[in-house]
Design a protein around this motif. Structure first.
Motif, PDB file in Angstrom:
ATOM      1  N   VAL A  17       0.853  -1.176   0.000  1.00  0.00           N
ATOM      2  CA  VAL A  17       0.000   0.000   0.000  1.00  0.00           C
ATOM      3  C   VAL A  17       0.897   1.238   0.000  1.00  0.00           C
ATOM      4  CG1 VAL A  17      -1.671   1.310   1.374  1.00  0.00           C
ATOM      5  CG2 VAL A  17      -1.943  -1.157   1.091  1.00  0.00           C
ATOM      6  N   ASP A  18       0.535   2.227  -0.795  1.00  0.00           N
ATOM      7  CA  ASP A  18       1.233   3.502  -0.993  1.00  0.00           C
ATOM      8  C   ASP A  18       2.389   3.427  -1.980  1.00  0.00           C
ATOM      9  OD1 ASP A  18      -0.498   5.051   0.519  1.00  0.00           O
ATOM     10  OD2 ASP A  18       0.642   4.771   2.365  1.00  0.00           O
ATOM     11  N   ASP A  19       2.686   2.242  -2.535  1.00  0.00           N
ATOM     12  CA  ASP A  19       3.665   2.173  -3.619  1.00  0.00           C
ATOM     13  C   ASP A  19       3.081   2.862  -4.851  1.00  0.00           C
ATOM     14  OD1 ASP A  19       5.616   0.742  -2.290  1.00  0.00           O
ATOM     15  OD2 ASP A  19       5.096  -1.190  -3.185  1.00  0.00           O
ATOM     16  N   PHE A  20       3.936   3.505  -5.623  1.00  0.00           N
ATOM     17  CA  PHE A  20       3.525   4.031  -6.918  1.00  0.00           C
ATOM     18  C   PHE A  20       3.932   3.005  -7.967  1.00  0.00           C
ATOM     19  CE2 PHE A  20       3.176   7.891  -4.549  1.00  0.00           C
ATOM     20  CZ  PHE A  20       2.129   8.561  -5.167  1.00  0.00           C
ATOM     21  N   VAL A  21       2.995   2.708  -8.863  1.00  0.00           N
ATOM     22  CA  VAL A  21       3.225   1.680  -9.875  1.00  0.00           C
ATOM     23  C   VAL A  21       2.755   2.179 -11.234  1.00  0.00           C
ATOM     24  CG1 VAL A  21       2.976  -0.227  -8.226  1.00  0.00           C
ATOM     25  CG2 VAL A  21       0.969   0.585  -9.468  1.00  0.00           C
ATOM     26  N   LEU A  22       3.269   1.542 -12.254  1.00  0.00           N
ATOM     27  CA  LEU A  22       2.780   1.719 -13.614  1.00  0.00           C
ATOM     28  C   LEU A  22       1.879   0.530 -13.881  1.00  0.00           C
ATOM     29  CD1 LEU A  22       3.230   3.701 -15.937  1.00  0.00           C
ATOM     30  CD2 LEU A  22       4.906   2.111 -16.846  1.00  0.00           C
ATOM     31  N   TYR A  23       0.610   0.798 -14.216  1.00  0.00           N
ATOM     32  CA  TYR A  23      -0.350  -0.278 -14.444  1.00  0.00           C
ATOM     33  C   TYR A  23      -0.764  -0.282 -15.908  1.00  0.00           C
ATOM     34  CZ  TYR A  23      -4.734  -2.852 -14.584  1.00  0.00           C
ATOM     35  OH  TYR A  23      -5.729  -3.726 -14.921  1.00  0.00           O
ATOM     36  N   ARG A  24      -0.787  -1.456 -16.490  1.00  0.00           N
ATOM     37  CA  ARG A  24      -1.240  -1.620 -17.876  1.00  0.00           C
ATOM     38  C   ARG A  24      -2.492  -2.476 -17.862  1.00  0.00           C
ATOM     39  NH1 ARG A  24       3.090  -2.644 -22.090  1.00  0.00           N
ATOM     40  NH2 ARG A  24       2.993  -0.389 -22.075  1.00  0.00           N
ATOM     41  N   ASP A  25      -3.598  -1.907 -18.344  1.00  0.00           N
ATOM     42  CA  ASP A  25      -4.860  -2.648 -18.442  1.00  0.00           C
ATOM     43  C   ASP A  25      -4.719  -3.634 -19.597  1.00  0.00           C
ATOM     44  OD1 ASP A  25      -7.497  -3.379 -19.468  1.00  0.00           O
ATOM     45  OD2 ASP A  25      -8.272  -1.894 -18.055  1.00  0.00           O
ATOM     46  N   PRO A  26      -4.693  -4.948 -19.309  1.00  0.00           N
ATOM     47  CA  PRO A  26      -4.425  -5.913 -20.381  1.00  0.00           C
ATOM     48  C   PRO A  26      -5.503  -5.942 -21.461  1.00  0.00           C
ATOM     49  CG  PRO A  26      -4.995  -7.048 -18.341  1.00  0.00           C
ATOM     50  CD  PRO A  26      -4.876  -5.599 -18.017  1.00  0.00           C
ATOM     51  N   GLU A  27      -6.771  -5.781 -21.092  1.00  0.00           N
ATOM     52  CA  GLU A  27      -7.827  -5.800 -22.098  1.00  0.00           C
ATOM     53  C   GLU A  27      -7.699  -4.619 -23.057  1.00  0.00           C
ATOM     54  OE1 GLU A  27     -11.811  -6.435 -20.657  1.00  0.00           O
ATOM     55  OE2 GLU A  27     -11.064  -7.713 -19.053  1.00  0.00           O
ATOM     56  N   MET A  28      -7.472  -3.431 -22.508  1.00  0.00           N
ATOM     57  CA  MET A  28      -7.316  -2.250 -23.358  1.00  0.00           C
ATOM     58  C   MET A  28      -6.065  -2.365 -24.225  1.00  0.00           C
ATOM     59  SD  MET A  28      -8.475   0.802 -20.759  1.00  0.00           S
ATOM     60  CE  MET A  28      -8.066   2.115 -21.904  1.00  0.00           C
ATOM     61  N   PHE A  29      -4.986  -2.901 -23.629  1.00  0.00           N
ATOM     62  CA  PHE A  29      -3.730  -3.039 -24.364  1.00  0.00           C
ATOM     63  C   PHE A  29      -3.895  -3.967 -25.574  1.00  0.00           C
ATOM     64  CE2 PHE A  29       0.204  -5.440 -25.105  1.00  0.00           C
ATOM     65  CZ  PHE A  29       1.056  -4.393 -25.459  1.00  0.00           C
ATOM     66  N   TRP A  30      -4.447  -5.170 -25.350  1.00  0.00           N
ATOM     67  CA  TRP A  30      -4.578  -6.138 -26.438  1.00  0.00           C
ATOM     68  C   TRP A  30      -5.619  -5.716 -27.459  1.00  0.00           C
ATOM     69  CZ3 TRP A  30      -0.506  -8.666 -27.124  1.00  0.00           C
ATOM     70  CH2 TRP A  30       0.247  -9.148 -26.063  1.00  0.00           C
ATOM     71  N   ALA A  31      -6.562  -4.857 -27.049  1.00  0.00           N
ATOM     72  CA  ALA A  31      -7.553  -4.343 -27.996  1.00  0.00           C
ATOM     73  C   ALA A  31      -7.022  -3.139 -28.767  1.00  0.00           C
ATOM     74  CB  ALA A  31      -8.834  -3.966 -27.257  1.00  0.00           C
ATOM     75  N   GLY A  32      -5.830  -2.664 -28.397  1.00  0.00           N
ATOM     76  CA  GLY A  32      -5.227  -1.531 -29.094  1.00  0.00           C
ATOM     77  C   GLY A  32      -5.840  -0.192 -28.743  1.00  0.00           C
ATOM     78  N   LYS A  33      -6.514  -0.125 -27.597  1.00  0.00           N
ATOM     79  CA  LYS A  33      -7.153   1.126 -27.183  1.00  0.00           C
ATOM     80  C   LYS A  33      -6.139   2.050 -26.525  1.00  0.00           C
ATOM     81  CE  LYS A  33     -11.643  -1.025 -26.451  1.00  0.00           C
ATOM     82  NZ  LYS A  33     -12.665  -1.386 -25.454  1.00  0.00           N
ATOM     83  N   PRO A  34      -6.306   3.362 -26.682  1.00  0.00           N
ATOM     84  CA  PRO A  34      -5.387   4.311 -26.037  1.00  0.00           C
ATOM     85  C   PRO A  34      -5.638   4.383 -24.529  1.00  0.00           C
ATOM     86  CG  PRO A  34      -7.166   5.479 -27.137  1.00  0.00           C
ATOM     87  CD  PRO A  34      -7.328   4.018 -27.479  1.00  0.00           C
ATOM     88  N   GLY A  35      -4.661   4.897 -23.813  1.00  0.00           N
ATOM     89  CA  GLY A  35      -4.800   5.075 -22.373  1.00  0.00           C
ATOM     90  C   GLY A  35      -4.734   3.802 -21.566  1.00  0.00           C
TER      91      GLY A  35
END
Length: 125
Positions: A17-35
């Motif tokens: 808790v309180d760590d800063f992370v980079l998160y990648r939404d796998p569904e959006m990524f594989w669908a080629g969606k931005p953000g």
């Protein structure tokens, strides 16, 4: 052949808790969606099984991400966020040119605090 070993993945997914992370939404990524990739703060972690933890994340831009899998998160170490302050060449006339506004504000605050004499107690009458 897998891209990473299970041991390496498990080691990379122990966030607090309180760590800063980079998160990648796998569904959006594989669908080629931005953000699909955002910077977040870990706000909650819950162990589902002996080897699975799910996270609740708060993106720095607002909102909430629930049930995030650690496999799609990478730690953003404080050292990287503070590198410009730690390595700033403060002994040159143009030292401020290479620093971010946040770094300058932090240094100004530290300077003001360090150069303010402590307040004396009120005189007794």
């Amino acid at each position: 052949m897998p891209f990473s070993t299970p041991a390496a993945t498990a080691a990379a997914t122990a966030f607090k808790v309180d760590d800063f992370v980079l998160y990648r939404d796998p569904e959006m990524f594989w669908a080629g969606k931005p953000g699909h990739t955002v910077v977040c703060r870990v706000t909650y972690a819950e162990r589902y099984t002996s080897d699975k933890i799910r996270y609740t994340l708060t993106p720095v831009t607002g909102g909430l991400i629930r049930n995030a899998q650690g496999d799609y998160m990478r730690l953003l170490p404080p050292l990287d966020a503070m590198r410009d302050i730690d390595t700033a060449p403060l002994n040159t006339a143009d030292a401020a040119d290479g620093m971010t506004a946040a770094a300058m504000a932090w240094l100004a605050q530290q300077h003001a605090t360090a150069n303010t004499p402590p307040e004396l107690p009120a005189p007794r009458g």
